[in-house]
Design an enzyme around this catalytic site. Structure first.
Site, PDB file in Angstrom:
ATOM      1  N   HIS A   1     -45.486  14.129 -54.201  1.00 42.78           N
ATOM      2  CA  HIS A   1     -44.775  15.401 -54.071  1.00 42.78           C
ATOM      3  C   HIS A   1     -45.168  16.395 -55.155  1.00 42.78           C
ATOM      4  CE1 HIS A   1     -41.745  15.101 -50.775  1.00 42.78           C
ATOM      5  NE2 HIS A   1     -42.090  13.817 -50.858  1.00 42.78           N
TER       6      HIS A   1
ATOM      7  N   ASP B   1     -33.610  21.500 -29.142  1.00 40.54           N
ATOM      8  CA  ASP B   1     -32.486  22.073 -29.875  1.00 40.54           C
ATOM      9  C   ASP B   1     -32.439  21.431 -31.266  1.00 40.54           C
ATOM     10  OD1 ASP B   1     -30.108  22.969 -30.892  1.00 40.54           O
ATOM     11  OD2 ASP B   1     -28.974  22.676 -29.043  1.00 40.54           O
TER      12      ASP B   1
ATOM     13  N   GLU C   1     -41.988  21.380 -45.392  1.00 39.69           N
ATOM     14  CA  GLU C   1     -41.942  20.362 -46.447  1.00 39.69           C
ATOM     15  C   GLU C   1     -43.315  19.753 -46.653  1.00 39.69           C
ATOM     16  OE1 GLU C   1     -39.969  16.006 -47.503  1.00 39.69           O
ATOM     17  OE2 GLU C   1     -39.140  17.221 -45.874  1.00 39.69           O
TER      18      GLU C   1
ATOM     19  N   LYS D   1     -24.031  17.127 -31.286  1.00 39.95           N
ATOM     20  CA  LYS D   1     -24.359  17.791 -32.544  1.00 39.95           C
ATOM     21  C   LYS D   1     -23.411  17.414 -33.684  1.00 39.95           C
ATOM     22  CE  LYS D   1     -26.322  21.543 -29.864  1.00 39.95           C
ATOM     23  NZ  LYS D   1     -26.208  22.918 -29.368  1.00 39.95           N
TER      24      LYS D   1
END
Length: 585
Positions: A570, A472, A264, A396
């Site tokens: 952006h 993770d 990004e 998670k």
């Protein structure tokens, strides 16, 4: 063309490991003919002799010491025992010495495959890898097969360079076998004994099966041995993610250059600006509030009353010491900290919390939980263990229990940004930031009904740092739980900004942290591996760095929003400059 050629290919016979060639069948040991007795009997005799005389001599010398007899005064039996001792030593040293030398000179042949129809003749299909150059980045499945016995060469342009892949005739036979389904793709590493070669063969077989090229997916440059059985199964290459550096981040008096792996645009630049603002204002302060990984099994009883009995037993302070001893016996670092239970009918959920040293600790806490479950089975034989994880952990998944109770490392990080830094570096005002934070991060998030998402983009920074340091990535879900607070201080001139993150799940050992690239990023932060001085210190430091980077990212993005710079930034850094209307399809 390729599909037609594959359909006309005859199925390859099933391949399986050949019988191992015994070392003793090909090479005669020097010790085999040295004595008239069989080798195993000779060894037994000398082993027995050795230990017998040692025991006799030690007993004799102990008696002499007890009676104050000089040790050098020996009788006939002791002389014989000493001679037998030296004789047995010489034999054993010579025997194992010869065996060791022969094992170095004559090595058994590697694992190979043979055809089922040719098993009696032991025709080898997988011989020693005789390739002169390494496997290339990708294989061209459209090339026709070359003449027999000649190596098959394909070329692909990867990273604007020519990379050549050479496949031997044996590799081609294995590829055909995988395509035909007679050799499982997952077994290549075990049967070949060469992880990189297995990845290249699996990659080519996949291209032929799907008819799709993998030319953009690199193969070279990764240590496939390091991921075997730990990080990834059935590899065919690896994905490249750029790593940028934000910082220096001045945190608790130390400077850190924070690695961020992301695709990004603007993310690293924005976080870097936040680090600059924090540094110019004297740095940030981070405090670790709690450190404990959780696991919550679910068990079932015949009645709710029995489930309640176990709940009362587990939550009784008098039983905690016993449970701790049982829990802690499987790890040096896993220490039970607490236990909370919840009942749903006749089902009981037990949430164990324990310290895990420098590891993230999921496996560690799971082993401890299993110990306790086995122990409880004695007093509660009617307990039915449905799963070692009952989602009350919770791993998670966004969960209120993690937001309230915490999981992993609970951290709060704060900084006071000076008024001139807010104006000159962040290009906005303190009042604008405070108002926007209230309306966006607090009120707006409440309107959306978020869970732990009272922030601008904490998950952006958490994910980038996690990927760079071998964490993770899926645990970004609960690790990104964050509430960002801003208020004016010092008569409204300066800005106090803080982030509170109750469930940062990180480790500096195990999992992806041992891979070369991720290990290098951890080394950059000074937290590579386990702390030798204080167990768990490196993982706790990493958690504070994550929170500090989130603080910088929140500060910069909120400033861009307040100043109306987000879209402009952006458009400049996160968009392609190509005129897509001129690009031919």
């Amino acid at each position: 063309m390729e599909a037609t050629r594959l359909s006309e290919t005859k199925p390859v016979q099933a391949l399986k490991p050949a019988k191992a060639v015994s070392f003793d069948e090909d090479h005669t040991k020097a010790s085999d003919d040295a004595l008239p007795l069989p080798l195993h009997l000779t060894n037994a005799v000398f082993f027995t002799l050795f230990f017998s005389v040692v025991y006799f001599l030690l007993s004799s010398w102990r008696e002499k010491i007890r009676t104050s007899t000089p040790l050098h005064v020996v009788n006939l039996s002791e002389i014989v025992a000493i001679l037998a001792f030296f004789a047995s030593c010489i034999y054993l040293m010579a025997f194992f010495g010869i065996d060791f030398v022969q094992s170095l000179v004559f090595r058994p042949s590697p694992d190979v495959w043979i055809s089922e129809d040719e098993e009696e003749n032991e025709v080898l299909l997988c011989k020693e890898d005789a390739r002169k150059v390494p496997c290339g980045q990708a294989l061209d499945c459209s090339l026709p097969p070359l003449a027999p016995q000649a190596p098959i060469v394909t070329a692909q342009k990867v990273f604007e360079e020519k990379a050549v892949t050479v496949l031997t005739e044996e590799d081609e036979e294995i590829i055909k076998s995988v395509v035909a389904g007679t050799t499982p793709s997952y077994s290549l590493e075990t049967k070949l004994g060469d992880c990189k070669r297995a990845a290249a063969i699996r990659r080519e077989a996949l291209q032929r099966l799907t008819g799709k090229s993998l030319s953009g997916l690199p193969l070279e440059g990764l240590d496939y041995e390091s991921i075997l059985g730990q990080c990834c199964e059935m590899p065919i290459g690896y994905v490249q993610i750029p790593v940028g550096i934000a910082g220096p981040l001045l945190l608790n008096g130390r400077e850190f250059s924070v690695p961020m792996a992301t695709t990004e645009g603007c993310l690293v630049a924005s976080t870097n600006r936040g680090c600059k603002a924090i540094h110019l204002s004297g740095g940030a302060t981070c405090v670790l509030l709690k450190d404990g990984m959780t696991r919550a099994p679910v068990v079932r009883f015949g009645t709710a009353r029995r489930a309640a009995d176990l709940k009362f037993y587990l939550e009784d302070p008098n039983n905690f010491e016993t449970l701790s001893v049982v829990f802690n016996r499987s790890s040096r670092f896993g220490r039970l900290q607490g236990l909370k239970c919840a009942i749903a009918g006749k089902n009981l959920y037990m949430r164990f919390t324990c310290s895990t040293g420098d590891a993230m600790g999921m496996n560690m806490v799971s082993k401890g939980v299993q110990n306790v479950l086995d122990f409880l089975q004695t007093d509660f034989p009617d307990m039915d263990v449905l799963g070692i994880s009952g989602n009350f952990c919770s791993d998670k998944k966004p969960a209120a229990v993690n937001w309230i109770e915490g999981r992993g490392k609970s951290v709060v990080c704060e900084a006071i940004i000076k008024a001139d830094v807010v104006t000159k570096v962040l290009k906005t005002s303190v009042a604008s930031l405070v108002e926007l934070n209230m309306l966006k991060n607090l009120t707006g998030s409440a309107m959306a009904g978020v869970l732990g998402g009272f922030n601008a983009h904490a998950s952006n920074i958490v994910s980038a740092v996690y990927i760079a340091t071998g964490q993770d990535p899926a645990q970004n879900v609960e690790s990104s739980h964050c509430i960002t607070m801003m208020e004016a201080v010092n008569d409204g001139k300066d800005l106090h900004v803080s982030v509170t993150m109750p469930s940062i799940e990180v480790g500096t050992v195990g999992g992806g942290t041992q891979l070369a690239s991720q290990s290098a990023c951890l080394n950059l932060l000074g937290v590579k591996g386990a702390s030798k001085e204080v167990p768990g210190a490196n993982s706790r430091t990493l958690a504070t760095i994550v929170a500090g980077a989130v603080l910088a990212g929140e500060l910069s993005l909120m400033s861009a929003l307040a100043a109306g710079q987000l879209v402009k930034s952006h458009m400049k850094y996160n968009r392609s400059n190509k005129d897509v209307s001129k690009v031919s399809s």
